[in-house]
Scaffold this motif. Structure first.
Motif, PDB file in Angstrom:
ATOM      1  N   ARG A   8       0.794  -1.106   0.059  1.00  0.00           N
ATOM      2  CA  ARG A   8       0.207   0.014   0.095  1.00  0.00           C
ATOM      3  C   ARG A   8       0.958   1.222   0.059  1.00  0.00           C
ATOM      4  O   ARG A   8       2.152   1.240   0.582  1.00  0.00           O
ATOM      5  CB  ARG A   8      -0.839   0.115   1.023  1.00  0.00           C
ATOM      6  N   ALA A   9       0.388   2.400  -0.700  1.00  0.00           N
ATOM      7  CA  ALA A   9       1.261   3.740  -0.463  1.00  0.00           C
ATOM      8  C   ALA A   9      -0.306   4.433  -0.192  1.00  0.00           C
ATOM      9  O   ALA A   9      -1.279   4.394  -0.409  1.00  0.00           O
ATOM     10  CB  ALA A   9       1.574   3.867  -1.715  1.00  0.00           C
ATOM     11  N   MET A  10       0.420   5.509   0.682  1.00  0.00           N
ATOM     12  CA  MET A  10      -0.794   6.430   1.439  1.00  0.00           C
ATOM     13  C   MET A  10       0.069   7.799   1.681  1.00  0.00           C
ATOM     14  O   MET A  10       1.325   7.773   1.800  1.00  0.00           O
ATOM     15  CB  MET A  10      -1.546   6.032   2.291  1.00  0.00           C
ATOM     16  N   SER A  11      -0.917   8.865   1.770  1.00  0.00           N
ATOM     17  CA  SER A  11      -0.313  10.201   2.314  1.00  0.00           C
ATOM     18  C   SER A  11       0.434   9.863   3.468  1.00  0.00           C
ATOM     19  O   SER A  11      -0.163   9.134   4.578  1.00  0.00           O
ATOM     20  CB  SER A  11      -1.436  11.138   2.221  1.00  0.00           C
ATOM     21  N   ASN A  12       1.493  10.654   3.766  1.00  0.00           N
ATOM     22  CA  ASN A  12       2.291  10.723   4.883  1.00  0.00           C
ATOM     23  C   ASN A  12       2.251  11.896   5.697  1.00  0.00           C
ATOM     24  O   ASN A  12       2.922  12.361   6.426  1.00  0.00           O
ATOM     25  CB  ASN A  12       3.767  10.267   4.539  1.00  0.00           C
ATOM     26  N   VAL A  13       0.976  12.603   5.741  1.00  0.00           N
ATOM     27  CA  VAL A  13       0.499  13.696   6.369  1.00  0.00           C
ATOM     28  C   VAL A  13      -0.948  13.406   7.253  1.00  0.00           C
ATOM     29  O   VAL A  13      -1.817  12.913   6.863  1.00  0.00           O
ATOM     30  CB  VAL A  13       0.186  14.760   5.475  1.00  0.00           C
ATOM     31  N   CYS A  14      -0.726  13.610   8.569  1.00  0.00           N
ATOM     32  CA  CYS A  14      -1.642  13.652   9.300  1.00  0.00           C
ATOM     33  C   CYS A  14      -2.928  14.307   9.109  1.00  0.00           C
ATOM     34  O   CYS A  14      -2.816  15.614   8.797  1.00  0.00           O
ATOM     35  CB  CYS A  14      -1.262  14.052  10.741  1.00  0.00           C
ATOM     36  N   ARG A  15      -4.120  13.582   9.224  1.00  0.00           N
ATOM     37  CA  ARG A  15      -5.367  14.397   9.010  1.00  0.00           C
ATOM     38  C   ARG A  15      -5.894  15.437  10.110  1.00  0.00           C
ATOM     39  O   ARG A  15      -6.974  15.874   9.916  1.00  0.00           O
ATOM     40  CB  ARG A  15      -6.461  13.200   8.817  1.00  0.00           C
ATOM     41  N   HIS A  16      -4.976  15.461  11.017  1.00  0.00           N
ATOM     42  CA  HIS A  16      -5.463  16.544  12.149  1.00  0.00           C
ATOM     43  C   HIS A  16      -4.530  17.702  11.983  1.00  0.00           C
ATOM     44  O   HIS A  16      -5.330  18.728  11.486  1.00  0.00           O
ATOM     45  CB  HIS A  16      -5.100  15.792  13.490  1.00  0.00           C
ATOM     46  N   ARG A  17      -3.453  17.812  12.238  1.00  0.00           N
ATOM     47  CA  ARG A  17      -2.747  19.248  11.959  1.00  0.00           C
ATOM     48  C   ARG A  17      -1.765  19.203  10.976  1.00  0.00           C
ATOM     49  O   ARG A  17      -0.762  20.103  11.116  1.00  0.00           O
ATOM     50  CB  ARG A  17      -2.267  19.834  13.553  1.00  0.00           C
ATOM     51  N   HIS A  52       0.221  14.626  18.129  1.00  0.00           N
ATOM     52  CA  HIS A  52      -0.870  14.765  18.899  1.00  0.00           C
ATOM     53  C   HIS A  52      -1.479  13.192  19.102  1.00  0.00           C
ATOM     54  O   HIS A  52      -2.726  12.907  19.706  1.00  0.00           O
ATOM     55  CB  HIS A  52      -1.991  15.362  18.548  1.00  0.00           C
ATOM     56  N   ALA A  53      -0.316  12.162  18.567  1.00  0.00           N
ATOM     57  CA  ALA A  53      -0.940  10.730  18.928  1.00  0.00           C
ATOM     58  C   ALA A  53      -2.049  10.479  18.164  1.00  0.00           C
ATOM     59  O   ALA A  53      -2.657   9.209  18.575  1.00  0.00           O
ATOM     60  CB  ALA A  53      -0.810  10.354  20.399  1.00  0.00           C
ATOM     61  N   TRP A  54      -2.612  10.824  17.393  1.00  0.00           N
ATOM     62  CA  TRP A  54      -3.743  10.354  16.391  1.00  0.00           C
ATOM     63  C   TRP A  54      -2.993   8.874  15.713  1.00  0.00           C
ATOM     64  O   TRP A  54      -1.756   8.903  15.332  1.00  0.00           O
ATOM     65  CB  TRP A  54      -4.038  11.055  15.242  1.00  0.00           C
ATOM     66  N   LEU A  90      -8.547   5.939  10.288  1.00  0.00           N
ATOM     67  CA  LEU A  90      -7.875   6.299  11.844  1.00  0.00           C
ATOM     68  C   LEU A  90      -8.543   5.300  12.933  1.00  0.00           C
ATOM     69  O   LEU A  90      -9.573   4.927  12.727  1.00  0.00           O
ATOM     70  CB  LEU A  90      -9.013   7.408  11.781  1.00  0.00           C
ATOM     71  N   ARG A  91      -7.593   4.951  13.810  1.00  0.00           N
ATOM     72  CA  ARG A  91      -7.794   4.018  14.779  1.00  0.00           C
ATOM     73  C   ARG A  91      -8.093   4.588  16.008  1.00  0.00           C
ATOM     74  O   ARG A  91      -8.949   4.095  16.992  1.00  0.00           O
ATOM     75  CB  ARG A  91      -6.481   3.103  14.918  1.00  0.00           C
ATOM     76  N   GLY A  92      -7.425   5.726  16.485  1.00  0.00           N
ATOM     77  CA  GLY A  92      -7.628   6.640  17.647  1.00  0.00           C
ATOM     78  C   GLY A  92      -7.276   7.822  17.565  1.00  0.00           C
ATOM     79  O   GLY A  92      -6.197   8.459  16.828  1.00  0.00           O
ATOM     80  N   ALA A  93      -8.026   8.708  18.329  1.00  0.00           N
ATOM     81  CA  ALA A  93      -7.600  10.146  18.421  1.00  0.00           C
ATOM     82  C   ALA A  93      -8.142  10.686  19.977  1.00  0.00           C
ATOM     83  O   ALA A  93      -9.256  10.787  20.122  1.00  0.00           O
ATOM     84  CB  ALA A  93      -8.342  11.020  17.540  1.00  0.00           C
TER      85      ALA A  93
END
Length: 375
Positions: A83-92, A111-113, A121-124
């Motif tokens: 798999r390939a995916m964005s390496n940028v968090c969807r939070h900040r 922020h440990a998302w 997303l598994r946890g936030a």
């Protein structure tokens, strides 16, 4: 200050027949504006190589890279798929992972998302008071990624044909060697002070071998015996028949499937824009290039052995000696290509006429022009 229009300069350069060809104009290498076009119209719209698929052996193994400034993760998911995916968090919007490694989950260092290996997303933590937040709706954007002949190929373009279609002619040339079965034994990352095209062109022609590689392999090269056939739309190539001075370049003595010149032919494949492969019956090595400004190139350098030699108990010792030679050759190439970059800074720098042994360079120039002129 560069007063040239690099696209117009290149258009004029490639408009002539090959028999009158010259090297690409200096502005094509030195212009930041031209590099911006390359990033947008070539690197963001092409299949690029992140190395060999066997570099990611088990679920959770990952590597990271940038494509045209876009941070990307490539990994093995829980089912063992690439798999390939964005390496940028969807939070900040922090970058999530760096380098290579192994992870059971992807955890943002800000922020440990946390994300599962499929990008969901598994946890936030501490998000329960925001009524707009819905964990099920959040995942890392997917990026196209396929295993083509053992190579990890990725692209930001959702529409270009799969590598099996785009590079079908590669299989027609070297399919008898079953490139996908070769096993990587080393992988390194380097950064040189030269333009990415200078290094790509250096690989594409063997005209430089007697001089640039005088301390290693140059003495065995006979320029008058060389030919450079016309390439294909998506790549160019040439090949050399090797003697027995490097046993790993030949078919293994127990191999009965390869016959005649198949047993000692070395292929040099330049897959546009920036995957450069040397493939022999016994071993392979490669460079995968990413521009890092007009004046630097990031290099993924790796190689390994065919299945016949992987199974040979003496192969490791042979390959250690070969790797030492490859490293010496690479050092010579670094010296040559960095000197070309330095020379291009001269007010007197100007492209000269190409030899008949530099046909691949001219085809590469035409391919680049075709890509950058497209809106």
């Amino acid at each position: 200050m560069n007063r040239h229009d690099p696209v117009a300069d290149l258009a004029a350069s490639v408009a002539v027949p090959f028999e009158q060809a010259q090297a690409m104009p200096v502005s094509v290498y030195t212009s930041p504006d031209f590099l911006a076009l390359e990033q947008d119209r070539i690197f963001a719209r092409s299949w690029l190589c992140a190395g060999r698929a066997d570099a990611l052996k088990t679920p959770g193994d990952y590597l990271t890279l940038e494509i045209a400034g876009e941070p990307v993760i490539v990994l093995r998911d829980q089912e063992g798929a690439l798999r390939a995916m964005s390496n940028v968090c969807r939070h900040r919007m922090s970058v999530l992972l760096e380098g290579r490694g192994h992870a059971r989950v992807i955890t943002c260092p800000y922020h440990a998302w946390t994300y599962s290996l499929d990008g969901s997303l598994r946890g936030a933590p501490a998000m329960e008071l925001n009524s707009s937040f819905c964990k099920q709706d959040i995942r890392l954007p997917a990026i196209r990624c396929v295993d083509w002949q053992g190579w990890i190929m990725i692209t930001l373009d959702p529409d270009i044909p799969d590598p099996a279609v785009q590079f079908a002619d590669v299989d027609g040339l070297v399919g008898y060697l079953d490139m996908g079965s070769y096993v990587e034994t080393f992988r390194e990352e380097h950064r040189w002070n030269t333009n990415w095209k200078i290094l790509a062109e250096n690989f594409m022609e063997s005209y430089h071998l007697p001089m640039c590689h005088g301390g290693t392999i140059g003495g065995a090269v006979k320029l008058r015996d060389m030919t450079c056939p016309e390439g294909f739309e998506a790549f160019n190539y040439h090949h050399i028949l090797k003697d027995d001075s490097v046993p790993l370049a030949l078919a293994h003595p127990t191999n009965t499937a390869l016959t005649g010149e198949e047993r000692n032919r070395t292929w040099l494949l330049s897959i546009y824009p920036s995957l450069l492969i040397t493939l022999t019956p016994g071993y392979f090595w490669y460079l995968s290039l990413m521009p890092d400004g007009p004046d630097h190139v990031k290099i993924l350098y790796g190689g390994g052995l065919s299945p016949d030699f992987i199974a040979d108990p003496q192969a490791e010792a042979h390959f250690c000696a070969l790797k030492a030679l490859l490293d010496d050759v690479n050092d010579e190439d670094r010296g040559c290509t960095e000197r070309v970059w330095r020379g291009m800074q001269s007010r007197f720098a100007a492209p000269g006429a190409l030899s008949h042994l530099e046909r691949p360079n001219f085809e590469f120039a035409r391919w680049i022009f075709d890509k950058v002129r497209q809106g």
